[in-house]
Every structure is written in C-alpha cells, then in structure tokens.
Scaffold this motif. Structure first.
Motif, mmCIF file in Angstrom:
data_model
loop_
_atom_site.group_PDB
_atom_site.id
_atom_site.type_symbol
_atom_site.label_atom_id
_atom_site.label_comp_id
_atom_site.label_asym_id
_atom_site.label_seq_id
_atom_site.Cartn_x
_atom_site.Cartn_y
_atom_site.Cartn_z
ATOM 1 N N LEU A 166 5.180 7.957 80.499
ATOM 2 C CA LEU A 166 5.764 9.150 81.118
ATOM 3 C C LEU A 166 5.708 8.972 82.628
ATOM 4 O O LEU A 166 4.673 8.602 83.170
ATOM 5 C CB LEU A 166 4.980 10.403 80.714
ATOM 6 C CG LEU A 166 4.735 10.606 79.217
ATOM 7 C CD1 LEU A 166 4.087 11.963 78.971
ATOM 8 C CD2 LEU A 166 6.011 10.462 78.411
ATOM 9 N N TRP A 167 6.835 9.237 83.269
ATOM 10 C CA TRP A 167 6.853 8.980 84.705
ATOM 11 C C TRP A 167 7.813 9.892 85.429
ATOM 12 O O TRP A 167 8.654 10.548 84.826
ATOM 13 C CB TRP A 167 7.154 7.506 84.961
ATOM 14 C CG TRP A 167 8.475 6.998 84.413
ATOM 15 C CD1 TRP A 167 8.798 6.837 83.081
ATOM 16 C CD2 TRP A 167 9.609 6.585 85.168
ATOM 17 N NE1 TRP A 167 10.082 6.349 82.983
ATOM 18 C CE2 TRP A 167 10.602 6.180 84.246
ATOM 19 C CE3 TRP A 167 9.882 6.513 86.533
ATOM 20 C CZ2 TRP A 167 11.844 5.700 84.657
ATOM 21 C CZ3 TRP A 167 11.128 6.030 86.940
ATOM 22 C CH2 TRP A 167 12.089 5.635 85.992
ATOM 23 N N ASP A 168 7.621 9.910 86.734
ATOM 24 C CA ASP A 168 8.398 10.817 87.585
ATOM 25 C C ASP A 168 9.435 9.991 88.340
ATOM 26 O O ASP A 168 10.577 9.869 87.880
ATOM 27 C CB ASP A 168 7.414 11.553 88.511
ATOM 28 C CG ASP A 168 8.074 12.627 89.353
ATOM 29 O OD1 ASP A 168 9.320 12.623 89.466
ATOM 30 O OD2 ASP A 168 7.357 13.468 89.927
ATOM 31 N N SER A 169 9.073 9.385 89.452
ATOM 32 C CA SER A 169 10.066 8.658 90.251
ATOM 33 C C SER A 169 9.621 7.255 90.653
ATOM 34 O O SER A 169 10.461 6.401 90.916
ATOM 35 C CB SER A 169 10.383 9.456 91.527
ATOM 36 O OG SER A 169 10.910 10.717 91.177
ATOM 37 N N ASP A 170 8.330 7.024 90.755
ATOM 38 C CA ASP A 170 7.816 5.717 91.164
ATOM 39 C C ASP A 170 7.856 4.780 89.953
ATOM 40 O O ASP A 170 7.110 4.976 88.995
ATOM 41 C CB ASP A 170 6.381 5.880 91.689
ATOM 42 C CG ASP A 170 5.779 4.570 92.177
ATOM 43 O OD1 ASP A 170 6.325 3.492 91.853
ATOM 44 O OD2 ASP A 170 4.745 4.629 92.867
ATOM 45 N N ASP A 171 8.755 3.785 89.994
ATOM 46 C CA ASP A 171 8.932 2.913 88.823
ATOM 47 C C ASP A 171 8.264 1.550 88.980
ATOM 48 O O ASP A 171 8.478 0.653 88.174
ATOM 49 C CB ASP A 171 10.427 2.735 88.528
ATOM 50 C CG ASP A 171 11.182 2.066 89.680
ATOM 51 O OD1 ASP A 171 10.578 1.816 90.744
ATOM 52 O OD2 ASP A 171 12.396 1.799 89.502
ATOM 53 N N ARG A 172 7.430 1.400 90.008
ATOM 54 C CA ARG A 172 6.857 0.069 90.264
ATOM 55 C C ARG A 172 6.111 -0.500 89.063
ATOM 56 O O ARG A 172 6.286 -1.651 88.693
ATOM 57 C CB ARG A 172 5.903 0.142 91.470
ATOM 58 C CG ARG A 172 6.611 0.142 92.792
ATOM 59 C CD ARG A 172 5.626 0.306 93.936
ATOM 60 N NE ARG A 172 5.119 1.680 94.034
ATOM 61 C CZ ARG A 172 4.208 2.079 94.919
ATOM 62 N NH1 ARG A 172 3.658 1.195 95.751
ATOM 63 N NH2 ARG A 172 3.836 3.341 94.967
ATOM 64 N N LEU A 173 5.247 0.295 88.460
ATOM 65 C CA LEU A 173 4.512 -0.179 87.284
ATOM 66 C C LEU A 173 5.255 0.141 85.995
ATOM 67 O O LEU A 173 5.092 -0.545 84.985
ATOM 68 C CB LEU A 173 3.124 0.478 87.243
ATOM 69 C CG LEU A 173 2.031 -0.223 88.047
ATOM 70 C CD1 LEU A 173 0.783 0.659 88.132
ATOM 71 C CD2 LEU A 173 1.670 -1.563 87.409
ATOM 72 N N VAL A 174 6.065 1.186 86.044
ATOM 73 C CA VAL A 174 6.702 1.684 84.824
ATOM 74 C C VAL A 174 7.638 0.648 84.194
ATOM 75 O O VAL A 174 7.523 0.334 83.003
ATOM 76 C CB VAL A 174 7.485 2.982 85.132
ATOM 77 C CG1 VAL A 174 8.365 3.381 83.961
ATOM 78 C CG2 VAL A 174 6.519 4.102 85.509
ATOM 79 N N ARG A 175 8.561 0.111 84.995
ATOM 80 C CA ARG A 175 9.582 -0.760 84.398
ATOM 81 C C ARG A 175 8.991 -2.048 83.823
ATOM 82 O O ARG A 175 9.290 -2.396 82.665
ATOM 83 C CB ARG A 175 10.697 -1.039 85.394
ATOM 84 C CG ARG A 175 11.486 0.225 85.699
ATOM 85 C CD ARG A 175 12.801 -0.029 86.410
ATOM 86 N NE ARG A 175 13.371 1.224 86.878
ATOM 87 C CZ ARG A 175 13.979 2.112 86.098
ATOM 88 N NH1 ARG A 175 14.124 1.867 84.804
ATOM 89 N NH2 ARG A 175 14.457 3.236 86.608
ATOM 90 N N PRO A 176 8.131 -2.751 84.578
ATOM 91 C CA PRO A 176 7.557 -3.967 83.972
ATOM 92 C C PRO A 176 6.623 -3.666 82.802
ATOM 93 O O PRO A 176 6.564 -4.447 81.839
ATOM 94 C CB PRO A 176 6.811 -4.632 85.131
ATOM 95 C CG PRO A 176 6.641 -3.594 86.181
ATOM 96 C CD PRO A 176 7.771 -2.618 85.997
ATOM 97 N N ALA A 177 5.939 -2.531 82.845
ATOM 98 C CA ALA A 177 5.039 -2.201 81.731
ATOM 99 C C ALA A 177 5.847 -1.863 80.472
ATOM 100 O O ALA A 177 5.514 -2.308 79.371
ATOM 101 C CB ALA A 177 4.121 -1.032 82.103
ATOM 102 N N LEU A 178 6.918 -1.090 80.637
ATOM 103 C CA LEU A 178 7.794 -0.781 79.493
ATOM 104 C C LEU A 178 8.286 -2.064 78.839
ATOM 105 O O LEU A 178 8.225 -2.225 77.613
ATOM 106 C CB LEU A 178 9.017 0.013 79.979
ATOM 107 C CG LEU A 178 9.037 1.528 79.815
ATOM 108 C CD1 LEU A 178 10.286 2.093 80.494
ATOM 109 C CD2 LEU A 178 8.999 1.949 78.358
#
Ligand SMILES: [Zn+2]
Length: 269
Positions: A166-178
């Motif tokens: 679950l995320w808001d706007s900062d995708d730095r960790l989100v995209r590679p983790a997904l």
C-alpha cells in the motif's frame, strides 16, 4: 510474551541505527490495559483482526533479528486508539468495527480521546520521531518498513492476495519490491485491498513528510497466524527488501507529496 507489570505503550527492539532500516508494527498488539478492561467485548472479539494485526508482532521481531534493524511495535489494541491514524482522524477511536460494536468506546468524549492520545498514541509516535532523528544523525538515511496484516475474507468475500503493498506517492521502494515479490510467484495487491494514501497516517508523518523512502507491506493473516509462517515470511521480506536499500535513491531525502494531503507538521506535532 506479555509482562503484566510492563505498562509501556510500545516495545523498542534495539538494532543497528546506522543500518538504514527502521521497522514498525502499528497494530502489533491486542493488549487492552487497565482501566479499560475488555472494552465491553467478549474475549473472542479481542482475538479477531479487529483488535490487532494477527501475526505481525512475530513477523516484525523475526525481521528485526534477520536484518539487524531497530523496530518499534505498539503494545495497545487499535480498538483503544488506532496508531495508524492522525490525531485529527474521525476513525481514531472506532465505535464499530467489522460488525462488532465496541461498548467501551460508546461514551468516548473529547477528554477521553485526548487521554488515550496522550497515554498511547503520542508516546509511540514520539518514539518513532526520536529514533528517526538518531538514525539520520548517524549519517545514513533510514528507510521505513511498516508491517501490517489483513483478514483473508471481508464481509463474506475471500481475498485473493497473498500480500499487498500500500502506498501513496513515493515509489522508490514500491516498484522494485512489487516486481521482486511477484517474481517469487506471489499474488501481490498494488494498493489493494486498501489505498495507501491516508491523510496523516504513520508513513505520512514519519516518512513522506521527511522525504524518507518507505514501504508498507500487508500480509494475509492466514499466512502468518502461526509462528512458523511468520518466520518464513520474515525471511522472504528480508530477502526482497535488503538488496533494494543499497540503491542510491534510498540514501537521499526526496519529497513526493501526498495524494491524501496532510496537515502541516507544526500542527500535527
Ligand atoms: Zn494494520
């Protein structure tokens, strides 16, 4: 695990404060200390997901041990007060949760709400802020990993995801983790079953507002309700997250803003 003489609103798991990772468990506990009794609920309700995030305490403790990161976990039920809400949020103290009326919350007025903020909510958030200050002072910017869990079925409908980010706007960790979790064959919700943009929640206050990279992981509760499952998931999460922290974009503060908006920090403390 519960020591009846310990009335602290959170547990601090000491770790390497220069290691660039802080782990949080906002809903780790179903503890309801005196004088709140059982909040008027049958014991079985306090064992349900409405009282806490099942499996998260074991998962966070194992993750902290595997990664060497410091961690903070709450020691109060979210039915008393929800640590992952801003002080101004109307759902801070819930009168109704997933069909259960919470009798102990029926008469909560502004004074009682303030009492719970000061006894539980504020000390936990002050501990997070102080720890982040210390971690930044080491010269290594910390990333924040927030761990939650969700119930396998909601209002009679089964949920297909093994886990969610679950995320808001900062995708730095989100995209590679997904990508990394999906590459392991896991079914991963991307802002499902909930949207991660929540006004003044824990990650807004401590990560978004400070420009820190962050990741909120929710694991389906049947995967981690037993200790062995929680320990396996801790290994998977550590294997995915730790290599990402060495990327240069994780070592610099960056401000992405919030889709949910947010109070200015002076007001919110
Ligand atoms: Zn939660």
């Amino acid at each position: 695990m519960q020591d009846p003489t310990n009335d602290a609103p959170f547990a601090f798991l000491a770790g390497n404060e220069a290691g660039g990772l802080l782990i949080l468990g906002d809903h780790a506990s179903n503890r309801v200390p005196p004088p709140y009794g059982d909040l008027g609920l049958p014991a079985a309700e306090l064992e349900r997901h409405i009282a806490y995030d099942i499996g998260v305490e074991t998962l966070v403790r194992r993750l902290a041990a595997l990664t060497g990161a410091p961690a903070l976990v709450t020691r109060f039920s979210r039915l008393l007060i929800d640590a992952n809400r801003g002080e101004d949020d109307p759902t801070l103290v819930m009168r109704l949760s997933d069909g259960a009326i919470v009798p102990g919350n029926a008469g909560v007025d502004a004074a009682e709400r303030q009492r719970r903020i000061e006894r539980f909510h504020r000390p936990y958030h002050a501990a997070i802020a102080g720890l982040i200050d210390r971690m930044i002072a080491t010269g290594t910017l910390p990333a924040i990993l927030s761990v939650h869990s969700f119930t396998p079925a909601w209002k009679g409908v089964s949920r297909p995801w093994d886990m969610a980010i679950l995320w808001d706007s900062d995708d730095r960790l989100v995209r590679p983790a997904l990508a990394a979790f999906r590459a392991r064959g896991l079914t991963v919700g991307d802002n499902e079953p909930y949207d991660g943009a929540l006004r003044n929640d824990t990650l807004y206050r401590h990560a978004t507002a400070r420009g820190l990279p962050h990741l909120l992981i929710e694991v389906r509760q049947d995967h981690i309700a037993e200790a062995a499952g929680a320990e396996r998931w801790a290994e998977t999460i550590a294997e995915v997250v730790m290599p990402l922290l060495t990327r240069p974009e994780m070592r610099q503060a960056a401000f992405f803003g919030s889709r949910a908006g947010g109070l200015d920090r002076a007001k919110n403390g």
